[in-house]
Each structure stands twice: as C-alpha cells, then as structure tokens.
Design an enzyme around this catalytic site. Structure first.
Site, PDB file in Angstrom:
ATOM      1  N   SER A 113       0.805  -1.212   0.000  1.00 35.93           N
ATOM      2  CA  SER A 113       0.000   0.000   0.000  1.00 35.93           C
ATOM      3  C   SER A 113       0.840   1.265   0.000  1.00 35.93           C
ATOM      4  CB  SER A 113      -0.971  -0.009   1.175  1.00 35.93           C
ATOM      5  OG  SER A 113      -1.873   1.069   1.097  1.00 35.93           O
ATOM      6  N   HIS A 114       0.776   2.047   1.078  1.00 36.14           N
ATOM      7  CA  HIS A 114       1.439   3.343   1.158  1.00 36.14           C
ATOM      8  C   HIS A 114       2.855   3.241   1.730  1.00 36.14           C
ATOM      9  CE1 HIS A 114      -0.551   2.353   4.866  1.00 36.14           C
ATOM     10  NE2 HIS A 114       0.188   3.221   5.529  1.00 36.14           N
ATOM     11  N   ASP A 279      -2.242   6.486  -3.627  1.00 37.64           N
ATOM     12  CA  ASP A 279      -1.102   5.826  -2.995  1.00 37.64           C
ATOM     13  C   ASP A 279      -0.575   4.663  -3.821  1.00 37.64           C
ATOM     14  OD1 ASP A 279      -3.322   4.155  -2.571  1.00 37.64           O
ATOM     15  OD2 ASP A 279      -2.464   3.338  -0.729  1.00 37.64           O
ATOM     16  N   ASP A 283      -5.756   2.698  -3.511  1.00 43.46           N
ATOM     17  CA  ASP A 283      -7.003   2.692  -2.749  1.00 43.46           C
ATOM     18  C   ASP A 283      -7.178   3.918  -1.859  1.00 43.46           C
ATOM     19  OD1 ASP A 283      -5.132   2.040  -0.820  1.00 43.46           O
ATOM     20  OD2 ASP A 283      -6.084   0.161  -0.214  1.00 43.46           O
ATOM     21  N   ARG A 284      -6.153   4.737  -1.713  1.00 44.04           N
ATOM     22  CA  ARG A 284      -6.261   5.938  -0.891  1.00 44.04           C
ATOM     23  C   ARG A 284      -6.279   7.186  -1.761  1.00 44.04           C
ATOM     24  NH1 ARG A 284      -3.596   4.817   4.778  1.00 44.04           N
ATOM     25  NH2 ARG A 284      -3.497   2.551   4.746  1.00 44.04           N
ATOM     26  N   LYS A 378     -11.566   0.344  -0.562  1.00 43.46           N
ATOM     27  CA  LYS A 378     -11.517   1.780  -0.748  1.00 43.46           C
ATOM     28  C   LYS A 378     -10.949   2.055  -2.127  1.00 43.46           C
ATOM     29  CE  LYS A 378      -7.478   1.866   2.359  1.00 43.46           C
ATOM     30  NZ  LYS A 378      -7.694   0.656   3.158  1.00 43.46           N
TER      31      LYS A 378
END
Length: 545
Positions: A113-114, A279, A283-284, A378
C-alpha cells in the site's frame, strides 16, 4: 507436467495484519518465505479445483518475481484460470472489481500500500475473497494457523509467462489471461459518474487540476481516464509512470509526502483549482482545493451529503460507515438525512459485511480511504471522480463546497499524530499503562474538558454477530471531543502509535481556526495521560495529518 513438492519449515512471523502480510523485501526474498505464505493461503481455500484467481499488484520491487512464483503455485494448486493485470499491474479497487465481475474464488494483491518500496523497502501479499473484499479475520487467522504448520509447498516447474503481452497462455494445464489493467475499471466508473459533465469541466479551459500518481499503480489508470477518456490536458497527471521504488518517494497521499502537489496548490499565484493524489496500490486519496486541504473525514461527509448529485447514487444511499478513529463528521450527515450510520474498527474488511448486506452505500477511514458498494475496497480514483462530478454539478470551488458543508453541519476539527517506529516494547508499555487508567478516567476534569467515558473499543458485527475487541483506546469528553490511541498494524518496523484528536465546533464564526491550535488542549491531554515523551522518548509526532 510433474508438480514439484518442496519440503520446507514454517515461519513464525506470517500473521496477516489489517491489509495482509507486510514485511521488508529482504524478508520476502528469503528462501521459501513467499512460497510458504502463499501455500498457507491456498491450504485454507475450499473448492479451488477449476476456479478463477485474480492476480496483480502495484508494481513495486519484487512484484514481477513474486507473480511468476504465484502463477506456478496456482497451477500446482489446481486453479483453472488466473486473470493477470498486464505487466503485473492491478490497483486494489480494480482487482476487487475483477473478482466480482468474473466470479473468481478470490484474488492475490501484491502491495504494501502506502509503505515505501525498492530493495530496502516493503512488500506485501493480501488475499481478497469472492466478494472482492479483504479476507475477514476468521480467514486471516486460519491462514496464520496454516502458515505455522506448513511442511511443504507445491509448485509447477519454471515456465516464465510474458506478463507484458496481452493474450492467453497455459501453465501446467491452467489458463492464464493477461488483460488490460484499466479497461474493466474504466467501464465501471462510466456506470457511476457523469463523464460528459466531467469532460466538459476538464476541457473548459477555465478549470485546472493535477493528479499525483506518486509513481505508483494509478498512473496508467489516471492517464487513460483523466487525460484520454475525459480529455484533461496532457500533463494533468504527474508522476504517472509506475516505478519499482516509486521514484524514491513515499507513496502515501498526505501533506507530508505529496509535497510537490502541495506546493502546486498552495503557491501564492497558483492557477490549479483542484489537486488529488493516490497511494501505492490506488485505494487511498487526498483531495485539495486551491490553498485548501480536505480531511478524509470531511471528504466522506461531503460525498454522503451530496451523493444524489451523482448518477450512480441518484436514488439515494442506504447508509454510511466510518472506522472508529475517523471523525464524526459523517455521523452528522447521516443523522440529518435519516441514514443508518455505523462505527467499525479500523480495516476495510469490517465494511464488507455491511456492504454485502446492503446496510451501507458509502464508507471511509481517516487514513485517506473512501469507497462505496461498487467494489469491496476503498478506491482512490473513484473518490477523485466523485469530487470532479460534484465540482461539475455545483460549478463552485472545493473550498466553498466544504465551507458550505461546515455552515450546515458544523466543523469537526480533526488531526492524527503518528509516532513512527517506536520500540515495540515501549509501545506495549504505553498501551498497558493507558488500559490501567481507563476505570479512573470517567468524570476526571482536564481544564474545561470533562471525561464522559473511557474504554477500549469493542465492535459487534451487526450482520454476523462476530466480536472484535481491543480496537483502540477511547477518551470521550462531555462536549463531544475525543482522543483515540491506536497501534498501527500496517508498518514493518517497530510500532506506530497513532493519536487522533477531534473537537466539534457548530459556530460558523469559529470555523477559521488553525487546526492544531484548535486541538492544542486535546494534544496536551493526550501527551499527559499517555506519558508519550516519558515512555517513548518522543517529544513530538513524526507525521501530523
């Protein structure tokens, strides 16, 4: 073709967190480490034979090598088909959509992810179930249990698949389809948003935007959707080429890490009306107006309040949900509109049951993640398109839209302070000390603030009745202010202590305070009660959002 059976010994550190298993690249590259975890996933699945698996990732370092290994293991496990994003690229929401569209048994998403990437960075493996959402706790616990008992894994002989070339291939009797990563997701977005109105806005010459893909997975999606399909000028998307190390940056869309975008929007003579970023795995999102930052909590509240302006939600929404640490701004919208509202633990998987049961339509977390029932994750670009649709409908600025929302619903001053890479032992001592204080905090006064309730958050799922305990420490004040303490489950080094501060202000004449000044009294209380500096040695947070 003979399937190889490789003897191995289990690892004791493969417990998935809120978003799968995240470790350093170096850890994942240890002999048999990835293979052991993937075999644990397959060992927990029922009815693999002949079923479909979705596979892809965010393009970070080790993504391509991991894909070849997983393809060989999927063939050995008996999957009938793997649908793979071209180049190994699939955003997390795009993968969720594919699982649902092709009725797959699930999907493996390769992303941290991030978290930072590159040889010295992080890697991650997450399994999403047949509904397209992250594996529920019952399954992640089963995967962890299986990982501790692994004695062997099964894998097909080496037969590299040309993942950059669209087409169909075969491996040990299993069909592999390398598909365009963007097309299915684009088609889904076209069913939700008014692309004609958004295109008119982007092509008007009176509106300028920048989308920062942060050299992560959304680059190809943003180029195709924003610049090609919707006609935004070339250059609207910056840092649009996915890179294995994210260009040396940190693919976390917030004020601290998206500095170039922040500088573009906050320049004194800025001509950019709207800014957004996403990100590592897409998803962000972060939403910016000209010299104006929209908190994720406010973003969810604004979208919920205006949902019927968007074609996909024109008939209304069933309800909203937020994670417990997320500000209560969406609750106020739900109350005024007569919508159901749910407070869940952190982790997108907790929204899955609510979405599947039709209890909610929109949901979100303060950690820059918002989504809806179109997928079970998300979705960063979806949020950006939602905002663009609102801007096209209202013909107003981001700032004015948010300020009008505050005038109607009040403003929830809100901030998160992250103390990163704390020694795990120190973090546990701090949390234990906080838990020990909880019984004595109710009724205690700190200046003008009185504690109404203090507890460790427990969630009972309204759909299946499952109970999740110890989901964060809450100090709730009589005036509605809150302090929340949580240890994050998404880091790979030490522990991250997250401190959330929230204060509600209904008076529109007081909506222009500096956020940190408005929350200064709560921060002082948090530091005093948790003894942060004493127990961790940290005088201040590493990241403030």
């Amino acid at each position: 073709m003979t399937i190889q059976i490789i003897k191995t010994t289990p690892f004791d550190d493969q417990k998935p967190g809120t978003s799968g298993l995240r470790k350093s690249v170096k850890q994942f590259k240890k002999p048999d480490y990835l293979q052991t975890f993937v075999q644990a996933i397959f060992n927990t699945l029922d009815n693999i034979g002949g079923s479909t698996l979705i596979l892809g990732g965010d393009g970070r370092y080790f993504n391509r090598e991991a894909i070849q290994i997983i393809l060989r293991m999927a063939a050995a496990a008996g999957f009938g088909r793997v649908i793979l994003g071209q180049g190994g690229i699939l955003s997390t929401p795009a993968a969720s959509n594919l699982i649902r569209k092709y009725q797959a048994a699930g999907g493996i998403i390769l992303s941290a992810s991030h978290n930072a990437g590159g040889p010295e960075g992080d890697f991650g493996v997450k399994f999403n179930g047949p509904n397209g959402g992250p594996a529920p706790e019952s399954m992640t616990e089963a995967i962890f249990a299986a990982s501790k008992q692994i004695q062997e894994y099964h894998i097909a002989p080496i037969q590299p698949i040309p993942v950059d070339k669209l087409g169909s291939y075969e491996l040990a009797g299993m069909k592999i389809e390398v598909i365009d990563s963007v097309s299915d997701y684009l088609a889904l977005m076209e069913t939700i948003f008014d692309f004609n109105k958004i295109a008119a806005l982007l092509q008007s010459g009176k509106f300028k935007m920048r989308f920062d893909a942060m050299h992560a997975v959304t680059g190809p999606y943003a180029h195709r959707i924003l610049e090609q399909r919707l006609g935004a000028p070339v250059g609207t998307v910056i840092h649009g080429q996915p890179l294995a190390d994210f260009g040396g940056g940190h693919p976390d869309p917030n004020q601290a890490h998206a500095k170039e975008l922040m500088n573009l929007l906050y320049a004194r003579n800025s001509e950019i009306d709207f800014g957004a970023a996403s990100d590592g795995d897409g998803d962000r999102n972060m939403i910016l107006g000209k010299r104006f930052f929209v908190t994720p909590s406010d973003s969810l509240a604004v979208l919920a309040a205006n949902a019927t302006l968007v074609p996909g939600y024109r008939n209304g929404i069933a309800g909203v949900a937020r994670s417990m640490p997320t500000s209560q701004a969406p609750d106020r919208v739900a109350a005024k509109l007569g919508l159901a509202c749910y407070e869940t633990p952190t982790g997108w998987k907790f929204f899955g049951n609510l979405l599947d049961a039709g209890k909610i339509t929109l949901c979100g977390e303060e950690s820059f993640g918002i989504g809806s029932d179109h997928v079970r994750e998300k979705d960063g670009l979806w949020a950006v398109l939602f905002w663009l649709n609102l801007l096209a409908e209202k013909q107003d600025s981001v700032e004015n839209i948010v300020r009008s929302h505050w005038a109607e619903y009040g403003r929830n001053y809100y901030s998160r302070h992250d103390y990163e890479e704390i020694e795990l032992q120190d973090a546990n001592v701090l949390v234990d000390a906080l838990l020990g204080q909880l019984p004595s905090l109710a009724g205690k006064q700190f200046g003008a603030l009185t504690v109404d309730k203090a507890d460790s958050f427990t969630y009972t799922d309204p759909v299946d009745g499952s109970v999740s305990k110890n989901q964060g420490i809450r100090i709730l004040f009589a005036d509605g202010s809150r302090i929340i303490f949580r240890l994050s489950g998404t880091g790979t080094q030490g522990a991250t202590l997250r401190v959330y501060l929230e204060k509600y202000e209904p008076d529109a004449s007081k909506h222009d305070q500096d956020v940190q000044e408005a929350l200064a009294d709560l921060l002082a209380i948090a530091q005093q009660v948790a003894r942060i500096e004493e127990l961790t040695g940290r005088e201040a947070a590493d990241v403030i959002t």
